[in-house]
Design an enzyme around this catalytic site. Sequence first.
Site, PDB file in Angstrom:
ATOM      1  N   HIS A  61       0.858  -1.190   0.000  1.00 56.46           N
ATOM      2  CA  HIS A  61       0.000   0.000   0.000  1.00 56.46           C
ATOM      3  C   HIS A  61       0.893   1.238   0.000  1.00 56.46           C
ATOM      4  O   HIS A  61       2.103   1.149   0.188  1.00 56.46           O
ATOM      5  CB  HIS A  61      -0.974  -0.011   1.179  1.00 56.46           C
ATOM      6  CG  HIS A  61      -0.343   0.087   2.536  1.00 56.46           C
ATOM      7  ND1 HIS A  61       0.558  -0.848   3.023  1.00 56.46           N
ATOM      8  CD2 HIS A  61      -0.497   1.003   3.535  1.00 56.46           C
ATOM      9  CE1 HIS A  61       0.923  -0.498   4.248  1.00 56.46           C
ATOM     10  NE2 HIS A  61       0.307   0.618   4.574  1.00 56.46           N
ATOM     11  N   ASP A  65       5.763   4.655   5.047  1.00 58.69           N
ATOM     12  CA  ASP A  65       6.725   3.700   5.613  1.00 58.69           C
ATOM     13  C   ASP A  65       6.907   2.464   4.726  1.00 58.69           C
ATOM     14  O   ASP A  65       7.790   1.643   4.978  1.00 58.69           O
ATOM     15  CB  ASP A  65       6.346   3.302   7.055  1.00 58.69           C
ATOM     16  CG  ASP A  65       4.910   2.831   7.209  1.00 58.69           C
ATOM     17  OD1 ASP A  65       4.051   3.257   6.415  1.00 58.69           O
ATOM     18  OD2 ASP A  65       4.638   2.034   8.136  1.00 58.69           O
TER      19      ASP A  65
HETATM   20 ZN   LIG Z   1       2.991   0.635   7.812  1.00 58.57          ZN
HETATM   21 ZN   LIG Z   2      -0.103   1.582   6.490  1.00 64.19          ZN
END
Ligand SMILES: [Zn+2]
Ligand SMILES: [Zn+2]
Length: 303
Positions: A61, A65
């Site tokens: 996704h 991060d």
């Molecule tokens: Zn994450």
């Molecule tokens: Zn996430």
Amino acid sequence: MTIITILGTSSMVPTKERNVQAVLIERPGELLLVDCGEGTQRQMNIAGYSRAKIGKVLITHWHGDHVGGLIGLIQTIFNSEYTGTLHIYGPKGSKMRVEHLRKTVDFEDKISLEVHELSPGPGEPLRFFENDDYCLECTPMRHGTPTIAYAYVEKEKVRINMEYAHKEYGLKSGPLVGRLKRGTAVTFKGREIRPEDVCYRTASKRLVIIPDTTLNNSVPVIAESADLMICESTYGNEHEEKAQQYKHLTAAQAALLAQQAGVKKLILTHFSQRYKQVDALLEEARVHFPEAEAAYDFMKLEL
Ligand SMILES: [Zn+2]
Ligand SMILES: [Zn+2]
């Protein structure tokens, strides 16, 4: 054999001990990278891997991060002697996002890059890549932005015991070996050799990577009987409400899902920066899945 190196184990931000998310899958002749958080290139350097050997990048996704290092990686690959096509797979919207990324820096577009958008539905996982050796599957997660979990499946293989075949029949590698592997009996030096005399099968292996998600029924489906499940476990039991609010799992929930799916091995990752030590999370997970282990940066696993 496939070797998995966990390059980052922190959620949201890198800490002194943990980088953000990336998992490297090393198979003969190819590297597959699942997510590419900021600093992944350097983690690969430290782990001793060439970035130009990456054939596929699987994005779970588009939270920072998990993708903060992607443009740097693309630029490095573009500047290398890369001859193949770099395939990037990701959820809906990935084409537009990669297009935007490419516009943020100046570099020569020397290699070919293909972005594949995946839209798996509920139910059986979607198989989106397959060759003779392995296949890739995905299924949707629940995380407030399109998010997918991936399965890497090494296929069952027919192998030949060459040492025995040579000793017993005088056989050397060549076309006859190929025929035996394909299931055909052959005649060599006047003796019939049947496939079952010299061949054996190696079992299929399944690796599942469960990224950021709240509890959902697709996890045990894609993870069913997996040999290895690498699963997010951002919080401990004391923050179960927070986990639900931000659509993440606790370590105990990850363990329950692994138990439900009947996986052989569970590795917890994606820890909140509030946990300097993750012993407590591991303890909570082991209540439900006694063999659970906590990931650390550069942890190596065999599939
Ligand atoms: Zn994450
Ligand atoms: Zn996430």
